[in-house]
Scaffold this active site. Structure first.
Site, PDB file in Angstrom:
ATOM      1  N   GLY A 110      20.873  -3.351   4.892  1.00 12.38           N
ATOM      2  CA  GLY A 110      21.120  -2.206   5.604  1.00 12.38           C
ATOM      3  C   GLY A 110      21.906  -1.167   5.046  1.00 12.38           C
ATOM      4  N   ARG A 111      22.358  -0.113   5.744  1.00 14.99           N
ATOM      5  CA  ARG A 111      23.145   0.681   5.398  1.00 14.99           C
ATOM      6  C   ARG A 111      24.037   1.644   6.435  1.00 14.99           C
ATOM      7  NH1 ARG A 111      21.249   2.513   0.296  1.00 14.99           N
ATOM      8  NH2 ARG A 111      22.425   4.596   0.450  1.00 14.99           N
ATOM      9  N   HIS A 145     -17.329   7.831   0.456  1.00 16.35           N
ATOM     10  CA  HIS A 145     -17.723   6.367   0.218  1.00 16.35           C
ATOM     11  C   HIS A 145     -18.068   6.498  -1.463  1.00 16.35           C
ATOM     12  CE1 HIS A 145     -19.544   2.462   0.721  1.00 16.35           C
ATOM     13  NE2 HIS A 145     -20.668   2.964  -0.043  1.00 16.35           N
TER      14      HIS A 145
END
Length: 436
Positions: free
Chosen positions: A252-253, A420
């Site tokens: 994490g930070r 498609h």
């Protein structure tokens, strides 16, 4: 005035200057912030290299002669830094109408800003100072490197690595390093990787990476890092260890908050993030905050949106609809709520799903994966979309647009036309399965 030159700072700075505002931006390091210099862009460059390495490896399995084609880590790093430098120059050009001050900002008690020995004041101040890699508070944590060091110019490819943390950062690096030939072990505290993602998506991604040789220890609590790069962790079965040439801390930070913020009367949370209201206003009049420093959603595009709300009063932005992606191979992406989260908050929901194997383009490409749509069976509105597979991030981008426009799962199933053959048809197939 804007403090911080990352996505939460430079984009809104350029926009407000173009509108005729007098804008000053203070940045202590390189323009572009973590995303450009030490995060999103560098890792995506390496992801592209990793995909090429996997394609070469796959071709060899089928006896296809790739000749002299190979992947060189040093050349890949040089390409990465070249792209980052070019994009940083683009940011500089975008800020040509903005006064850019390269200095460290400090907020004084009276609300003025000191930077580079000068004092500044403005009608509105936006704090967008971002975040830095966090480290577990365990013995030997200083022995590990973070993503910053791994992406630095002088970093070399390790022969083996233990990655502490199975979130987005950890899994992206696990996929990249494995593809480039590094032996990878991931140690994750939660019972499954990517704990914020749909459990089916997370499990399938883990199994895909395991099939490529990545080792996982989940439900594992790291106790220490010993000399010799030995990671000690606890599991349900007792203590275990994993040893490698390098240990990467991907846990994490943490917020980067300007000096003097609290003393200036701007309230911080117990974890050190700047607290804001729904308009990104802080507890001090005239001061706003956006991006990682708020801890709300630590994504570059979230920072940009929050800054827009703060300084442009844009009420049309919906911060509940923020797509996120893991650029591993295969990709994983999501937007909105998971079925588990709906159940936890007591929200009525149902699920429509389909596998990539039902799609002609996916079969032609040899792509595998799944698409899940979480929707409200009463209102028929889409609550969340979760994808694992090739171009997952692009499929989820369409889903985010549909959610923002409040398009029902029935309209997606039968009202919209998809070309498609494309992977975008997977979203429509999942919607049709939701109506059965």
């Amino acid at each position: 005035m804007i403090i911080g030159g990352g996505p939460g700072g430079y984009e809104i700075a350029a926009r407000k200057a173009a509108e005729g505002c007098s804008v000053t931006l203070i940045e202590q390091s390189d323009l572009g912030g973590t995303c450009l210099n030490r995060g999103c862009i560098p890792t995506k460059c390496l992801c592209a290299t990793a995909r090429t390495a996997l394609e070469i490896r796959e071709a060899a399995k089928f006896g296809i002669d790739t000749g002299e084609v190979s992947v060189d880590h040093a050349r890949a790093k040089a390409r990465m830094h070249g792209i980052v430098d070019g994009l940083r120059n683009d940011v500089t050009q975008a800020l040509r109408m903005v006064k850019v001050v390269k200095a460290t900002a400090r907020i004084l008690p009276d609300g003025t800003i000191e930077a580079g020995g000068e004092l500044y004041a403005a009608d509105k101040v936006l704090i967008a100072t971002g975040s830095a890699p966090a480290r577990l508070r365990v013995e030997g944590a200083e022995l590990a490197i973070t993503s910053d060091e791994l992406l630095s110019e002088g970093a070399t490819l390790p022969a083996s690595v233990v990655i502490i943390g199975g979130g987005v950062i950890g899994i992206e690096f696990a996929s990249i390093l494995n593809a480039l030939g590094t032996e990878v072990t991931v140690v994750e505290f939660c019972r499954e990787i990517l704990p914020q993602f749909d459990p089916d998506v997370a499990k399938r991604l883990r199994l895909a990476l395991q099939g490529r040789g990545v080792r996982f220890a989940t439900g594992a609590s790291v106790k220490s890092i010993r000399a010799g790069m030995e990671v000690v962790y606890d599991t349900r079965r007792g203590e275990a260890t994993a040893t490698a040439e390098t240990v990467l801390m991907a846990t994490g930070r943490r917020p980067i908050v300007p000096d003097g913020t609290a003393e200036a009367g701007i309230t911080l949370s117990e974890h050190g993030f700047i607290e804001v209201d729904e308009r990104m206003r802080t507890s001090r009049e005239g001061f706003y905050a956006a991006g990682d420093v708020t801890g709300i959603c630590m994504l570059a595009h979230a920072a940009s949106a929050q800054a827009e709300i703060a300084l442009s009063d844009n009420a049309e932005i919906d911060l509940d609809i923020i797509p996120s992606a893991v650029f591993s191979t295969p990709e994983a992406a999501m937007v909105g709520l998971t079925a588990d989260r709906c159940a936890a908050i007591g929200l009525e929901h149902a699920v429509g799903r389909c596998n990539y194997a039902s799609n002609g383009k996916a079969l032609a490409d040899g792509a595998t994966g799944l698409v899940k749509i979480v929707y409200n069976p009463r209102t028929r509105l889409i609550l969340g979309v979760h994808v694992l597979g090739e171009h997952a991030s692009d499929i989820v981008a369409e889903a985010a647009a549909l959610m923002y426009g409040m398009v029902s799962v029935d309209d997606l199933a039968s009202g919209l036309i998809h070309s498609h053959p494309t992977l975008s048809e997977l979203l429509q197939t999942a919607a049709r399965n939701a109506t059965v």
